[in-house]
Design a protein around this motif. Sequence first.
Motif, PDB file in Angstrom:
ATOM      1  N   PHE A   1      -3.232 -13.679  -3.603  1.00 43.48           N
ATOM      2  CA  PHE A   1      -2.644 -12.590  -2.634  1.00 43.48           C
ATOM      3  C   PHE A   1      -1.206 -11.987  -2.642  1.00 43.48           C
ATOM      4  O   PHE A   1      -0.840 -11.547  -2.796  1.00 43.48           O
ATOM      5  CB  PHE A   1      -3.067 -11.842  -1.098  1.00 43.48           C
TER       6      PHE A   1
ATOM      7  N   LYS B   1       0.622  -5.921  -4.172  1.00 48.42           N
ATOM      8  CA  LYS B   1       1.530  -5.010  -2.846  1.00 48.42           C
ATOM      9  C   LYS B   1       0.863  -4.789  -1.453  1.00 48.42           C
ATOM     10  O   LYS B   1       0.212  -4.491  -1.835  1.00 48.42           O
ATOM     11  CB  LYS B   1       1.980  -3.878  -4.168  1.00 48.42           C
ATOM     12  N   GLN B   2       1.646  -4.827  -0.559  1.00 49.06           N
ATOM     13  CA  GLN B   2       0.837  -4.566   0.228  1.00 49.06           C
ATOM     14  C   GLN B   2       2.430  -4.180   1.886  1.00 49.06           C
ATOM     15  O   GLN B   2       3.525  -4.379   1.442  1.00 49.06           O
ATOM     16  CB  GLN B   2       0.533  -6.119   1.196  1.00 49.06           C
ATOM     17  N   SER B   3       1.711  -3.809   2.796  1.00 47.70           N
ATOM     18  CA  SER B   3       2.487  -2.966   3.949  1.00 47.70           C
ATOM     19  C   SER B   3       2.373  -3.570   4.935  1.00 47.70           C
ATOM     20  O   SER B   3      -0.108  -3.110   5.327  1.00 47.70           O
ATOM     21  CB  SER B   3       2.875  -1.768   3.554  1.00 47.70           C
ATOM     22  N   TYR B   4       2.710  -3.606   6.251  1.00 51.67           N
ATOM     23  CA  TYR B   4       2.221  -3.852   7.378  1.00 51.67           C
ATOM     24  C   TYR B   4       1.974  -2.629   8.021  1.00 51.67           C
ATOM     25  O   TYR B   4       4.179  -2.479   8.780  1.00 51.67           O
ATOM     26  CB  TYR B   4       2.289  -5.160   7.830  1.00 51.67           C
TER      27      TYR B   4
ATOM     28  N   THR C   1      -2.949  -4.572   7.701  1.00 55.96           N
ATOM     29  CA  THR C   1      -2.204  -4.593   6.068  1.00 55.96           C
ATOM     30  C   THR C   1      -2.366  -3.656   5.731  1.00 55.96           C
ATOM     31  O   THR C   1      -3.980  -3.685   5.316  1.00 55.96           O
ATOM     32  CB  THR C   1      -2.217  -6.045   5.879  1.00 55.96           C
ATOM     33  N   LYS C   2      -1.914  -3.262   4.633  1.00 58.82           N
ATOM     34  CA  LYS C   2      -2.384  -1.650   3.384  1.00 58.82           C
ATOM     35  C   LYS C   2      -2.630  -2.984   2.702  1.00 58.82           C
ATOM     36  O   LYS C   2      -1.088  -2.949   1.816  1.00 58.82           O
ATOM     37  CB  LYS C   2      -2.442  -0.988   3.652  1.00 58.82           C
ATOM     38  N   ILE C   3      -3.076  -3.238   2.031  1.00 60.32           N
ATOM     39  CA  ILE C   3      -3.307  -3.843   0.108  1.00 60.32           C
ATOM     40  C   ILE C   3      -3.596  -3.004  -0.597  1.00 60.32           C
ATOM     41  O   ILE C   3      -4.399  -1.905  -1.282  1.00 60.32           O
ATOM     42  CB  ILE C   3      -4.330  -4.878  -0.277  1.00 60.32           C
ATOM     43  N   HIS C   4      -2.034  -2.452  -1.542  1.00 60.65           N
ATOM     44  CA  HIS C   4      -2.531  -1.386  -2.470  1.00 60.65           C
ATOM     45  C   HIS C   4      -2.890  -1.565  -3.980  1.00 60.65           C
ATOM     46  O   HIS C   4      -1.559  -2.659  -4.388  1.00 60.65           O
ATOM     47  CB  HIS C   4      -1.081  -1.008  -2.950  1.00 60.65           C
TER      48      HIS C   4
ATOM     49  N   SER D   1      -7.943  -1.718   3.711  1.00 62.48           N
ATOM     50  CA  SER D   1      -6.920  -1.686   4.865  1.00 62.48           C
ATOM     51  C   SER D   1      -7.414  -3.141   5.796  1.00 62.48           C
ATOM     52  O   SER D   1      -8.758  -3.492   5.924  1.00 62.48           O
ATOM     53  CB  SER D   1      -7.297  -1.062   6.034  1.00 62.48           C
TER      54      SER D   1
END
Lengths: 313, 247
Positions: free
Chosen positions: A254, A258-261, A266-269, A243
């Motif tokens: 980057f 795969k990422q979510s915000y 921002t979470k990087i999976h 995170s």
Amino acid sequence: MNLMNDEDQAIYKIENLKKSYRKKEVLKNINLEIKRGEIITVIGKNGAGKSTLLKTMMGLISYDSGSIKFNNKEISSYGHSLYKDLGVILEGQNNLYSYISAMDNLYYYGGLLGLKKSEIKEKGESLLKELDLHEHRNKKAGDLSTGMKQKLGISIALLGTPKVLFLDEPTLGLDLISTKELIKKLKGLSKNHNISIILTSHEVSTVDEVSDRIAYLNNGEIEFCAHIDEFKRKFAKSKKVISVKGLLRNEREFISLKQSYLNEVTKIHIDEKSNSNKILADLIKYKYEILDFSLTQNELENAIINLSKGENE
Amino acid sequence: MRIFLAECKRCSLEIKAYSASYISEMMMTSIVFFGLMKGLGDHSKSYYLTFIYWYLASGIISNGSISTSQEKQTGTLQQLLLKPVSFLKIVTYRNIYWLGFSLFQIVFVVLIGVLTVDLKLYFDIKILLVGFSLFIALQGLGYIITSMTLKTAKIGNFVSIISYILLFTSGGVVSNSSLPKIIQWINNFQPLALAIKATKSIIDYGKTPTDLIIRLIFVSVIYLMLGLIIYTKIYKSGKKYGIDNNY
């Protein structure tokens, strides 16, 4: 000489079980053994055949071929006496007469088991106390909350001296504390009273906490049946999440991640193929503020999803 | 015995819970009873007995169907099928209970008649044999209705129609000779009609209709056996395909 001790013997032994409904094969060659005192959860998608399997094991519906042995005897040879040893909750709250009180439900079902009124009173009240329902014993079953109805159903199932408990979605509608209490109770029954528990549940946390083994049913077949740890080891993939504060700028390192915000984080999976150390180093290089780095392993939910993904692929 | 007592207690609690419905049903019965007695219906000495027979038949049809239908919808039926006692035994005890309760209700209505309109109660010991034979037939009828409700809960919608058809075609309210030929022929094998015919012969004409009573006993046993056969067949089919709980 029989070296096998009683506890090692299977209470249920299912061999080559087949069942069809109007030419549609619902159960295909099921083989399953259930040991005394173990808790096994049957999981699978809707329509996989879970209910049919359970109902067939209870003798509620007949099967086309194969065998189901309970205590080394074919279930069909027991007749109604089979139910002295089974406690069943099929659809939780729907096992009750809504117009009579909780205690009268216990008296009625206990009466059908041939128990004396005094026995029902003693055992029923103790069960209601254990499940924190005693103060509601005189309330009509229809006036109880969903969770309370579920607990009352469980008390009824435990009124006799069952060797096996069948529970269909036992924690459905229960609050967190009640769920924890129920799980504790089920584990106690299994360990201290050697009662085998066969359940279905869609609540992954419940399955994870309560089960000794998991049977994964897909399209009428048991695809996998093993100890829960083995199940997780085999199908759950470890997952790493980093995170960072704010949005990622468009650095080329980057782009493929795969990422979510959400909420300025921002979470990087990170999947198994990527190198988390390199990503961490790159993030530091570009002066991102790293808030968290977590590693999740062998999660049941993850395992179930991976297993069902595997089928679809 | 414990199972019978448990079933009786549950049925009594059901009556208590739905007491308003049972009271209005008794009032409705009183209106039909006195209406037919004082109006266009039967004015014979045996009228009150033939009405009692119909009421018992009606009670077993409606209660057998409604309670099973409700249990299917609430899911308690499956619980009953998973108990160490056979469902047939539960249904039998239930039928006995509801017959007893219907008898209590109708005797109450008849007593109102005795106290208010000077209704005379004619009786003969032979009526007990007729009543017992009818009880056997009604058990069979109870099994048939319960079995049909196991197959489809919609049967519950038709019970009052069946009930009133029986009232007007069994030769109690409307004399047998006034009924269409086909119904007269059917009544030769219909236990309620046979019981009414035998009772009229005993009470109204002072006869002992041995052949009619023998036929009634025979037909009643056939009804009982038919009920058991239908129940077994539907129960087995339920085991094969599962009980359909949908309404």
